[in-house]
Design a protein around this motif. Structure first.
Motif, mmCIF file in Angstrom:
data_model
loop_
_atom_site.group_PDB
_atom_site.id
_atom_site.type_symbol
_atom_site.label_atom_id
_atom_site.label_comp_id
_atom_site.label_asym_id
_atom_site.label_seq_id
_atom_site.Cartn_x
_atom_site.Cartn_y
_atom_site.Cartn_z
ATOM 1 N N GLN A 1 40.592 44.852 41.369
ATOM 2 C CA GLN A 1 41.182 44.257 40.169
ATOM 3 C C GLN A 1 42.456 43.482 40.501
ATOM 4 O O GLN A 1 42.721 42.425 39.926
ATOM 5 C CB GLN A 1 41.477 45.348 39.134
ATOM 6 N N GLU A 2 43.246 44.011 41.418
ATOM 7 C CA GLU A 2 44.457 43.309 41.809
ATOM 8 C C GLU A 2 44.117 42.004 42.523
ATOM 9 O O GLU A 2 44.810 40.995 42.363
ATOM 10 C CB GLU A 2 45.312 44.206 42.719
ATOM 11 N N SER B 1 43.235 39.528 39.882
ATOM 12 C CA SER B 1 44.440 39.063 39.187
ATOM 13 C C SER B 1 45.200 38.046 40.023
ATOM 14 O O SER B 1 45.641 37.001 39.516
ATOM 15 C CB SER B 1 45.334 40.264 38.867
#
Length: 323
Positions: A130-131, A134
């Motif tokens: 997820q990072e 992002s």
């Protein structure tokens, strides 16, 4: 913070089975740090909200917890209200307790249990995935230009239009003779709703809230532009042709035999012409940007896979236990 909360939860689930004192300062081989997990960032003295043995809880730790609470509350459709000073203190106390449980759990060897390590690295994988998304999204947002947005719009203008739609009264009878008789009355300028109340098998389609609430679109346009719009419907092809052929509000169609085997007569109540949405209309350029961002992310994901050595064993999926 994610590791602290995770280990805190695991500590509450297993510590009661462990006996013997252990120093919370111990960091046995196999802990997250020893396995390559990055250490916590340095925190300036004025940012420290609590000290728990050798660990600190920072202002940012508490802010992240509040963000999680806010998202969870709003996800349930509830309004978020900033916490009072007393509630903030309670939230900090919970973080302190989580840190104590985490330290004690690691000191007692929870982090060396195979099942716990498996769950930990599953969360590790998901977290950094997820990072990555992002971070990549921040980059592609800068890369997409207004010229690209304009180009996509020009090439796909047909998908950015509002389809025409009509609102109808409908008279439904079961025989052609009944349809002919009803049409004669309507051509003599009798009120459509009045005739429908007398002869229609579905008089509610000719008057009242149902007519006011629902629009009719051409089937192809509804499928393309408004498939999930519950305020509009489509007709069968024969009925559609008759209804959309009415040239003025208040006019009526001839009778047609619908796909249901009944005979239908329509009266046009209101018409809204279709129109092309300009790029400057709210939502149009944003939807194109979102599409371009997703394309860039897909390309970068594909590039990762292309240069990686990946081997899967699909024949073993039958051994996977599902909840």
């Amino acid at each position: 913070l994610a590791m602290v909360v995770l280990l805190g939860l695991m500590g509450t689930g297993g510590c009661e089975k462990l006996t013997g004192a252990a120093s919370p300062k111990a960091a046995p081989a196999g802990t997250a740090t020893a396995m390559g997990w990055s250490s916590k960032p340095q925190v300036s003295a004025e940012e420290v909200l609590a000290k728990v043995n050798d660990a600190v809880i920072s202002r940012r730790d508490l802010e992240l917890t509040l963000q999680t609470l806010k998202a969870a509350r709003e996800g349930r459709g509830l309004k978020w209200t900033p916490l009072s000073p007393e509630d903030l203190k309670s939230a900090l106390d919970l973080l302190v307790m989580d840190e104590l449980k985490a330290q004690d759990g690691v000191a007692r060897g929870l982090d060396r249990r195979t099942e716990i390590q498996t769950r930990f690295w599953s969360l590790y994988r998901s977290f950094y995935s997820q990072e990555w998304l992002s971070a990549q999204l921040d980059q592609v947002k800068v890369e997409v230009t207004e010229a690209e947005v304009e180009k996509v719009f020009q090439e796909n203008a047909m998908f950015f239009r509002v389809p025409g739609r009509i609102r109808l009264r409908e008279l439904v009878v079961t025989s052609e003779d009944a349809a002919k008789a009803a049409l004669v009355q309507l051509l003599e300028n009798l009120d459509f709703a009045t005739v429908a109340q007398t002869v229609s098998v579905r008089p509610e389609l000719a008057s009242g809230a149902m007519v006011d609430a629902q629009w009719v679109m051409r089937g192809a346009e509804k499928a393309t532009f408004a498939a999930e719009d519950e305020t509009s419907r489509a007709l069968d092809s024969v009925s559609e042709q008759a209804a959309f052929a009415i040239d003025q509000v208040g006019g009526v169609s001839s009778y047609v035999k619908g796909a249901d085997g009944h005979f239908h007569i329509f009266q046009l109540v209101e018409r809204q012409e279709g129109r092309q949405r300009p790029l400057t209309e709210p939502g149009v350029s944003d939807s194109i940007r979102n599409l371009l961002w997703l394309r860039r992310l897909d390309e970068r994901s594909a590039a990762l896979q292309a240069k990686a050595k990946v081997e899967t064993f699909s024949d073993r999926l039958t051994n996977v236990e599902q909840p």
